[in-house]
Design a protein around this motif. Structure first.
Motif, PDB file in Angstrom:
ATOM      1  N   GLU A  84       0.804  -1.226   0.000  1.00 32.51           N
ATOM      2  CA  GLU A  84       0.000   0.000   0.000  1.00 32.51           C
ATOM      3  C   GLU A  84       0.841   1.283   0.000  1.00 32.51           C
ATOM      4  O   GLU A  84       0.555   2.211  -0.754  1.00 32.51           O
ATOM      5  CB  GLU A  84      -0.948   0.001   1.213  1.00 32.51           C
ATOM      6  N   ILE A  85       1.871   1.327   0.820  1.00 39.68           N
ATOM      7  CA  ILE A  85       2.702   2.542   0.891  1.00 39.68           C
ATOM      8  C   ILE A  85       3.398   2.775  -0.448  1.00 39.68           C
ATOM      9  O   ILE A  85       3.490   3.904  -0.932  1.00 39.68           O
ATOM     10  CB  ILE A  85       3.742   2.438   2.038  1.00 39.68           C
ATOM     11  N   LYS A 104      -4.184   0.833   5.496  1.00 43.59           N
ATOM     12  CA  LYS A 104      -2.835   1.419   5.595  1.00 43.59           C
ATOM     13  C   LYS A 104      -2.635   2.518   4.556  1.00 43.59           C
ATOM     14  O   LYS A 104      -2.122   3.591   4.851  1.00 43.59           O
ATOM     15  CB  LYS A 104      -1.777   0.330   5.448  1.00 43.59           C
ATOM     16  N   LYS A 107      -4.679   5.711   5.465  1.00 41.39           N
ATOM     17  CA  LYS A 107      -4.091   6.575   6.493  1.00 41.39           C
ATOM     18  C   LYS A 107      -2.857   7.312   5.980  1.00 41.39           C
ATOM     19  O   LYS A 107      -2.491   8.352   6.510  1.00 41.39           O
ATOM     20  CB  LYS A 107      -3.753   5.755   7.733  1.00 41.39           C
ATOM     21  N   GLU A 108      -2.223   6.772   4.967  1.00 44.22           N
ATOM     22  CA  GLU A 108      -1.065   7.440   4.372  1.00 44.22           C
ATOM     23  C   GLU A 108      -1.495   8.716   3.643  1.00 44.22           C
ATOM     24  O   GLU A 108      -0.788   9.714   3.669  1.00 44.22           O
ATOM     25  CB  GLU A 108      -0.362   6.468   3.403  1.00 44.22           C
ATOM     26  N   ASP A 114      -8.206   8.390  10.711  1.00 47.17           N
ATOM     27  CA  ASP A 114      -7.641   7.258  11.454  1.00 47.17           C
ATOM     28  C   ASP A 114      -8.615   6.606  12.433  1.00 47.17           C
ATOM     29  O   ASP A 114      -8.381   5.508  12.921  1.00 47.17           O
ATOM     30  CB  ASP A 114      -6.362   7.674  12.187  1.00 47.17           C
ATOM     31  N   TRP A 181       0.729  -5.336  10.721  1.00 51.63           N
ATOM     32  CA  TRP A 181       1.123  -4.707   9.456  1.00 51.63           C
ATOM     33  C   TRP A 181       2.050  -3.559   9.796  1.00 51.63           C
ATOM     34  O   TRP A 181       1.662  -2.629  10.501  1.00 51.63           O
ATOM     35  CB  TRP A 181      -0.131  -4.216   8.748  1.00 51.63           C
ATOM     36  N   GLU A 184       1.240   0.369  10.669  1.00 49.39           N
ATOM     37  CA  GLU A 184      -0.203   0.593  10.802  1.00 49.39           C
ATOM     38  C   GLU A 184      -0.496   0.848  12.289  1.00 49.39           C
ATOM     39  O   GLU A 184      -0.483  -0.070  13.095  1.00 49.39           O
ATOM     40  CB  GLU A 184      -0.962  -0.637  10.299  1.00 49.39           C
ATOM     41  N   TYR A 200       6.307  -8.088  12.643  1.00 51.47           N
ATOM     42  CA  TYR A 200       5.925  -7.226  11.521  1.00 51.47           C
ATOM     43  C   TYR A 200       6.227  -7.894  10.183  1.00 51.47           C
ATOM     44  O   TYR A 200       7.274  -8.517  10.015  1.00 51.47           O
ATOM     45  CB  TYR A 200       6.660  -5.881  11.598  1.00 51.47           C
ATOM     46  N   GLU A 202       4.850  -7.385   5.719  1.00 50.06           N
ATOM     47  CA  GLU A 202       3.927  -6.783   4.756  1.00 50.06           C
ATOM     48  C   GLU A 202       2.904  -7.842   4.335  1.00 50.06           C
ATOM     49  O   GLU A 202       3.170  -9.041   4.435  1.00 50.06           O
ATOM     50  CB  GLU A 202       4.688  -6.265   3.524  1.00 50.06           C
ATOM     51  N   GLU A 245     -12.683  -2.579   8.832  1.00 46.92           N
ATOM     52  CA  GLU A 245     -11.675  -1.988   7.945  1.00 46.92           C
ATOM     53  C   GLU A 245     -12.332  -1.462   6.677  1.00 46.92           C
ATOM     54  O   GLU A 245     -12.997  -2.223   5.966  1.00 46.92           O
ATOM     55  CB  GLU A 245     -10.599  -3.010   7.561  1.00 46.92           C
TER      56      GLU A 245
END
Length: 338
Positions: A84-85, A104, A107-108, A114, A181, A184, A200, A202, A245
């Protein structure tokens, strides 16, 4: 003289003929150049064959048909465009122009939202729909202010904890290798309340992490558990819809604004329709997916009610104060309670 006149006429006919042919050829070439004027590259973690991917494909086909192929939509599914990032970075650099994201990525690009996936906020999809309908304008404005056009808020769904080992309490997670994640905050903050030191990884690397025992517990919706094949390694589920979500589809605002009005309208109309269809479908097939998981022999164990109530209180005390946009969050709580 007659022969010369005849020859002259034939020459004119030939010239006219070739002129017509060249004009038609130019029109055909020009039409082909006109046919595809714009390309929209769109990334998603959703794999081919999933409900999310199928709706994006329907959106692609509908928009391309409505615009007579003037815009071509290319879908990069299953994390081909990165996690996602990475997809957000690629939108910012112009490598892709849009993405179907989950929490994720959301929120970026819109950290002000959030609060949407704080644990125990929503009881059911009716409450989610109520918020999306009543706060549609404010949510869209946040994305636009941050440089994106929101095509629609969709469901990823209600999330549960799934485990390769026996589990009956949220506090069991502290004794197990529990996935989070990376980056997150909501997941990290909730696991902190439980005393969990997370592992952690991805999303794209999670299956292999479960296979090699690095991860024993993870959280996702029943449908994602099936779709991403993680269900093959699961034996237990903590049967509490502890967190909702959202999903969403966005385009870069500068790209969207560069499109002619008719193409913009085709995109907005089709996206609005397809997101509504998707949400109704997701609500139905999440329940079906859960039944399939039960049929596979996965044991669904309910946590104690007192434990859930105690955790709701701790979430209010610990997590509400961490929300970025307090004013918007208060509006959200008011709408949710009304």
């Amino acid at each position: 003289n007659m022969r010369k006149l005849h020859f002259f006429r034939e020459k004119i006919k030939a010239s006219v003929f070739f002129l017509i042919i060249s004009v038609i050829g130019t029109i055909i070439i020009f039409d082909n150049l006109q046919a595809q004027e714009y390309t929209l590259k769109l990334g998603t973690l959703a794999p081919a064959g999933s409900s999310w991917f199928d709706k994006i494909s329907e959106f692609k086909n509908e928009v391309e048909t409505k615009t007579n192929g003037r815009i071509k939509i290319v879908i990069y599914s299953g994390g081909v465009a990165g996690d996602e990032i990475e997809m957000v970075r690629k939108m910012q650099s112009g490598k892709i122009q849009g993405a179907a994201l989950i929490i994720k990525g959301m929120k970026e690009i819109a950290p002000e939202l959030d609060f949407l996936d704080i644990p125990f906020m929503f009881k059911n999809y009716d409450e989610v729909r109520k918020i999306y309908n009543r706060m549609e304008k404010e949510i869209a404005e946040i994305f636009e202010k941050n440089g994106y056009i929101l095509l629609g808020m969709s469901h990823h769904g209600f999330v549960k904890f799934f485990s390769t080992k026996e589990i009956s309490s949220f506090y069991d997670l502290a004794k197990m290798r529990t996935w989070a994640w990376y980056g997150e905050p909501t997941i990290k903050n909730f696991l902190e309340i439980l005393g969990v030191k997370p592992v952690y990884a991805e999303v794209v690397g999670l299956l292999s992490a479960i296979e090699n025992g690095m991860v024993e517990v993870f959280q996702t919706s029943p449908l994602s558990c099936l779709t991403l094949q993680w269900c093959k390694l699961v034996k237990y589920c903590l049967d509490e819809n502890y967190r909702y979500e959202p999903g969403l589809v966005v385009l870069k605002k500068d790209f969207f604004n560069s499109l002619p009005p008719d193409i913009r309208n085709a995109i907005l109309e089709s996206a609005n329709k397809k997101v509504k269809e998707l949400n109704l479908e997701i609500e139905k097939i999440q329940a079906e997916a859960e039944n399939k998981l039960r049929a596979m022999g996965i044991k669904f164990v309910k946590p104690k009610k007192e434990e859930v109530e105690e955790l709701k209180k701790k979430v209010r005390e610990e997590m509400f104060k961490k929300v970025k946009n307090k004013e918007l969050f208060q509006r959200f709580l008011k709408e949710l309670g009304s």
